[in-house]
Structure formats: structure tokens, C-alpha cells
Design a protein around this motif. Sequence first.
Motif, PDB file in Angstrom:
ATOM      1  N   ALA A  66       8.388  -6.979   9.200  1.00  0.00           N
ATOM      2  CA  ALA A  66       7.481  -6.506   8.160  1.00  0.00           C
ATOM      3  C   ALA A  66       6.112  -6.168   8.721  1.00  0.00           C
ATOM      4  N   VAL A  67       5.643  -6.966   9.698  1.00  0.00           N
ATOM      5  CA  VAL A  67       4.298  -6.784  10.236  1.00  0.00           C
ATOM      6  C   VAL A  67       4.235  -5.637  11.239  1.00  0.00           C
ATOM      7  N   ARG A  68       5.251  -5.532  12.082  1.00  0.00           N
ATOM      8  CA  ARG A  68       5.161  -4.613  13.228  1.00  0.00           C
ATOM      9  C   ARG A  68       6.363  -3.692  13.397  1.00  0.00           C
ATOM     10  N   LEU A  69       7.558  -4.269  13.397  1.00  0.00           N
ATOM     11  CA  LEU A  69       8.736  -3.518  13.818  1.00  0.00           C
ATOM     12  C   LEU A  69       9.129  -2.420  12.846  1.00  0.00           C
ATOM     13  N   LYS A  70       8.803  -2.578  11.573  1.00  0.00           N
ATOM     14  CA  LYS A  70       9.170  -1.567  10.588  1.00  0.00           C
ATOM     15  C   LYS A  70       8.618  -0.199  10.960  1.00  0.00           C
ATOM     16  N   CYS A  71       7.457  -0.178  11.554  1.00  0.00           N
ATOM     17  CA  CYS A  71       6.814   1.079  11.929  1.00  0.00           C
ATOM     18  C   CYS A  71       6.987   1.382  13.409  1.00  0.00           C
ATOM     19  N   THR A  72       8.047   0.850  14.005  1.00  0.00           N
ATOM     20  CA  THR A  72       8.395   1.154  15.396  1.00  0.00           C
ATOM     21  C   THR A  72       9.652   2.020  15.388  1.00  0.00           C
ATOM     22  N   PRO A  73       9.579   3.267  15.843  1.00  0.00           N
ATOM     23  CA  PRO A  73      10.718   4.182  15.734  1.00  0.00           C
ATOM     24  C   PRO A  73      11.998   3.615  16.339  1.00  0.00           C
ATOM     25  N   LEU A  74      13.084   3.733  15.602  1.00  0.00           N
ATOM     26  CA  LEU A  74      14.436   3.328  15.993  1.00  0.00           C
ATOM     27  C   LEU A  74      14.578   1.808  16.165  1.00  0.00           C
ATOM     28  N   ASN A  85       0.825  -1.210   0.000  1.00  0.00           N
ATOM     29  CA  ASN A  85       0.000   0.000   0.000  1.00  0.00           C
ATOM     30  C   ASN A  85       0.862   1.265   0.000  1.00  0.00           C
ATOM     31  N   ILE A  86       1.968   1.211   0.745  1.00  0.00           N
ATOM     32  CA  ILE A  86       2.889   2.354   0.749  1.00  0.00           C
ATOM     33  C   ILE A  86       3.580   2.481  -0.605  1.00  0.00           C
ATOM     34  N   ASP A  87       4.036   1.344  -1.148  1.00  0.00           N
ATOM     35  CA  ASP A  87       4.713   1.375  -2.448  1.00  0.00           C
ATOM     36  C   ASP A  87       3.783   1.840  -3.557  1.00  0.00           C
ATOM     37  N   ALA A  88       2.478   1.594  -3.393  1.00  0.00           N
ATOM     38  CA  ALA A  88       1.511   2.002  -4.425  1.00  0.00           C
ATOM     39  C   ALA A  88       1.460   3.511  -4.584  1.00  0.00           C
ATOM     40  N   LEU A  89       1.923   4.255  -3.564  1.00  0.00           N
ATOM     41  CA  LEU A  89       1.959   5.711  -3.663  1.00  0.00           C
ATOM     42  C   LEU A  89       3.016   6.174  -4.653  1.00  0.00           C
ATOM     43  N   ARG A  90       3.962   5.288  -4.963  1.00  0.00           N
ATOM     44  CA  ARG A  90       4.971   5.562  -5.988  1.00  0.00           C
ATOM     45  C   ARG A  90       4.895   4.433  -7.006  1.00  0.00           C
ATOM     46  N   PRO A  91       4.113   4.596  -8.063  1.00  0.00           N
ATOM     47  CA  PRO A  91       3.880   3.503  -9.022  1.00  0.00           C
ATOM     48  C   PRO A  91       5.158   2.917  -9.617  1.00  0.00           C
ATOM     49  N   ASP A  92       6.216   3.734  -9.742  1.00  0.00           N
ATOM     50  CA  ASP A  92       7.455   3.219 -10.324  1.00  0.00           C
ATOM     51  C   ASP A  92       8.140   2.221  -9.398  1.00  0.00           C
ATOM     52  N   ARG A  93       7.790   2.218  -8.099  1.00  0.00           N
ATOM     53  CA  ARG A  93       8.407   1.311  -7.136  1.00  0.00           C
ATOM     54  C   ARG A  93       7.505   0.137  -6.769  1.00  0.00           C
ATOM     55  N   HIS A 145       4.125   8.371   6.353  1.00  0.00           N
ATOM     56  CA  HIS A 145       3.158   9.196   7.085  1.00  0.00           C
ATOM     57  C   HIS A 145       1.757   9.053   6.491  1.00  0.00           C
ATOM     58  N   ALA A 146       1.681   8.986   5.171  1.00  0.00           N
ATOM     59  CA  ALA A 146       0.377   8.844   4.512  1.00  0.00           C
ATOM     60  C   ALA A 146      -0.304   7.538   4.886  1.00  0.00           C
ATOM     61  N   GLU A 147       0.486   6.499   5.159  1.00  0.00           N
ATOM     62  CA  GLU A 147      -0.077   5.191   5.511  1.00  0.00           C
ATOM     63  C   GLU A 147      -0.131   4.963   7.020  1.00  0.00           C
ATOM     64  N   GLY A 148       0.226   5.985   7.796  1.00  0.00           N
ATOM     65  CA  GLY A 148       0.163   5.851   9.248  1.00  0.00           C
ATOM     66  C   GLY A 148       1.270   5.017   9.845  1.00  0.00           C
ATOM     67  N   CYS A 149       2.371   4.870   9.135  1.00  0.00           N
ATOM     68  CA  CYS A 149       3.514   4.085   9.627  1.00  0.00           C
ATOM     69  C   CYS A 149       4.430   5.001  10.440  1.00  0.00           C
ATOM     70  N   MET A 150       4.564   4.721  11.729  1.00  0.00           N
ATOM     71  CA  MET A 150       5.366   5.557  12.624  1.00  0.00           C
ATOM     72  C   MET A 150       6.839   5.162  12.559  1.00  0.00           C
ATOM     73  N   SER A 151       7.444   5.413  11.417  1.00  0.00           N
ATOM     74  CA  SER A 151       8.872   5.156  11.275  1.00  0.00           C
ATOM     75  C   SER A 151       9.653   6.194  12.080  1.00  0.00           C
ATOM     76  N   THR A 152      10.954   6.040  12.118  1.00  0.00           N
ATOM     77  CA  THR A 152      11.782   6.972  12.891  1.00  0.00           C
ATOM     78  C   THR A 152      11.626   8.406  12.398  1.00  0.00           C
ATOM     79  N   ALA A 153      11.632   8.583  11.072  1.00  0.00           N
ATOM     80  CA  ALA A 153      11.536   9.927  10.507  1.00  0.00           C
ATOM     81  C   ALA A 153      10.149  10.529  10.700  1.00  0.00           C
ATOM     82  N   VAL A 154       9.114   9.693  10.716  1.00  0.00           N
ATOM     83  CA  VAL A 154       7.751  10.187  10.928  1.00  0.00           C
ATOM     84  C   VAL A 154       7.548  10.549  12.397  1.00  0.00           C
ATOM     85  N   PHE A 155       7.993   9.676  13.289  1.00  0.00           N
ATOM     86  CA  PHE A 155       7.759   9.875  14.722  1.00  0.00           C
ATOM     87  C   PHE A 155       8.563  11.048  15.277  1.00  0.00           C
ATOM     88  N   PHE A 156       9.852  11.108  14.930  1.00  0.00           N
ATOM     89  CA  PHE A 156      10.725  12.149  15.479  1.00  0.00           C
ATOM     90  C   PHE A 156      10.855  13.365  14.561  1.00  0.00           C
TER      91      PHE A 156
END
Length: 266
Positions: free
Chosen positions: A106-114, A44-52, A184-195
Motif C-alpha cells: 500500500a505504501v510503496r509497491l502499488k506504484c512500482t511497475p509490474l 486521494n486517488i479514490d477521491a477523484l471518483r466520489p462514487d468509489r 497518473h493524476a496522483e503521480g502513481c507510477m503503476s504499470t499502465a502509467v509507466f509503460f
Amino acid sequence: VYGFLIRPWVGSNAMGDLGFLGLSVSTICAASSGYLINALFDRNIDALRPDRAIIPNHFSPSRVWQFYAAVTGTGMVVAFWLALRADEIPSLLLYPIAALILFLYAVRLKCTPLIGNFVVAVFIACVILLVPYAYRDALGQLFDHDYPVWKMLVYRLTMLTLLAFLVNWVREISKDIEDREDDHAEGCMSTAVFFGPRMAGSFVRVIWTALLFLILFSARGPSTALDWLLYAACLLLPAIVLSVRIFGVACWNNPSSLSRDLKYFM
């Protein structure tokens, strides 16, 4: 690691070159399964960039699930054969544990900051340690019979593992900065989104500083003119060039380029 450090000094022991090939195949299968499961949960995140977007541009989700099952199963079969060959049945647990960690990432930790970035960096560093683990009996014998050589190997393996860990931790955070808008568009709280990208960039600089100290400390390792040439050309100079970019004012104007260059440096 095997060709330059283990085989010349401790030999191939009971595992042999064929066994090492099997170890490489099972490791590649584990890594490939990680890429596949990550692509599935990131579609779903990759779909935001069709080339990827690999899914569904090139493969359907069901087909990728089939690939995932086939690759994971192949790695498990090879790991089972290795465990039987080396009479190390308890070591068979390493493969499903690795597959489970990658699945959880892939399921959980990817969207856990740091934490997600840290887990990937540790995982890649542990791939290096997999080789001395497989040849730990031969290394134990080397400890008894030629301690200076054993000490040299442990030093080199430790430095290589730490370098791989720090470089990958930096790269994972820089990738988060690159993908922050999509995450951020997909609600994934990655390090860059959270901090935020500025704080994430500060984390990168702190970790990179630790890496630079490690590179300078490793200068005690080279002993010949060729060693010094390789140290300067392959480690020191690229680190200096990357440092100019990482500590520069506009270092995050093109984070995708930095992420790519960190991959080459790794």
C-alpha cells in the motif's frame, strides 16, 4: 482446498476442523487489513471518483485506522493461538510477515511497475499453499504410505496455485489499466502509467497466453465424465470467452468489465 483435497485424503490431523477454522479467520484478517491499509493510502486517488471513495464518504481516516488495528490484532491473536495449538511457534512469523508485505504494498509497491502486480499475485497464490503447509506432516506421511495419492495431491495443488497466480497477475495489470488516469493524476507510477496502456495490454496478453498453456496442460488431470464436464464448463469455456476479449481489437474499451470478469473466473 481443505475440503476437497486435504481432508478426504490426509484427514484433519492434530489441527482439526477448529484449527482450520482459525487458519481461515487469520487469513481473512490479513486480507482485510490489506484492503483497509490500501484504502487509507489510496484515499486521494479514490477521491477523484466520489462514487468509489469509501474515505471519507463512509468512514473517517481515523476510524479506518482503528478498524485496521483491530483486524490486524485479531488475526495476530488467532495466529498465536494456532501456533500454540500446533506447537509451531516459528510459524507465528508468517502472519506479521504477511501484514508487513501488505503494508509495504500500500505504501510503496502499488506504484512500482509490474513488481506491485507480481507481489499481489504471489500473495494470493500463497494463500492456497498455506493449507498444505499447515498439513505438511500429514502429507509427509502420505508420501511414505501412498505415493500415487501424494503425487496426485501435489499436482492438483501446484496447478491450482499456478492458475491463481497467473489469473491474479493478469487482473492486477488490467486494474492498473482501468485506473491509469487517476493514478497518473496522483503521480502513481503503476504499470499502465509507466509503460502506457498499450504495453500494459501486451503484458496481459503474454501472461494470459502462459495461462492458456497451463489450462491445456491441465487437461491431463480429469479422469471421469464429471471431471471433464467441470473442466470444460468451469475452466476451458470461460478461458476461451475471456481470450476473445483479451486478444480482441477493442479489448481495453471497458477494462473495468474485464477486471470484474477475471475476478469471477478466479
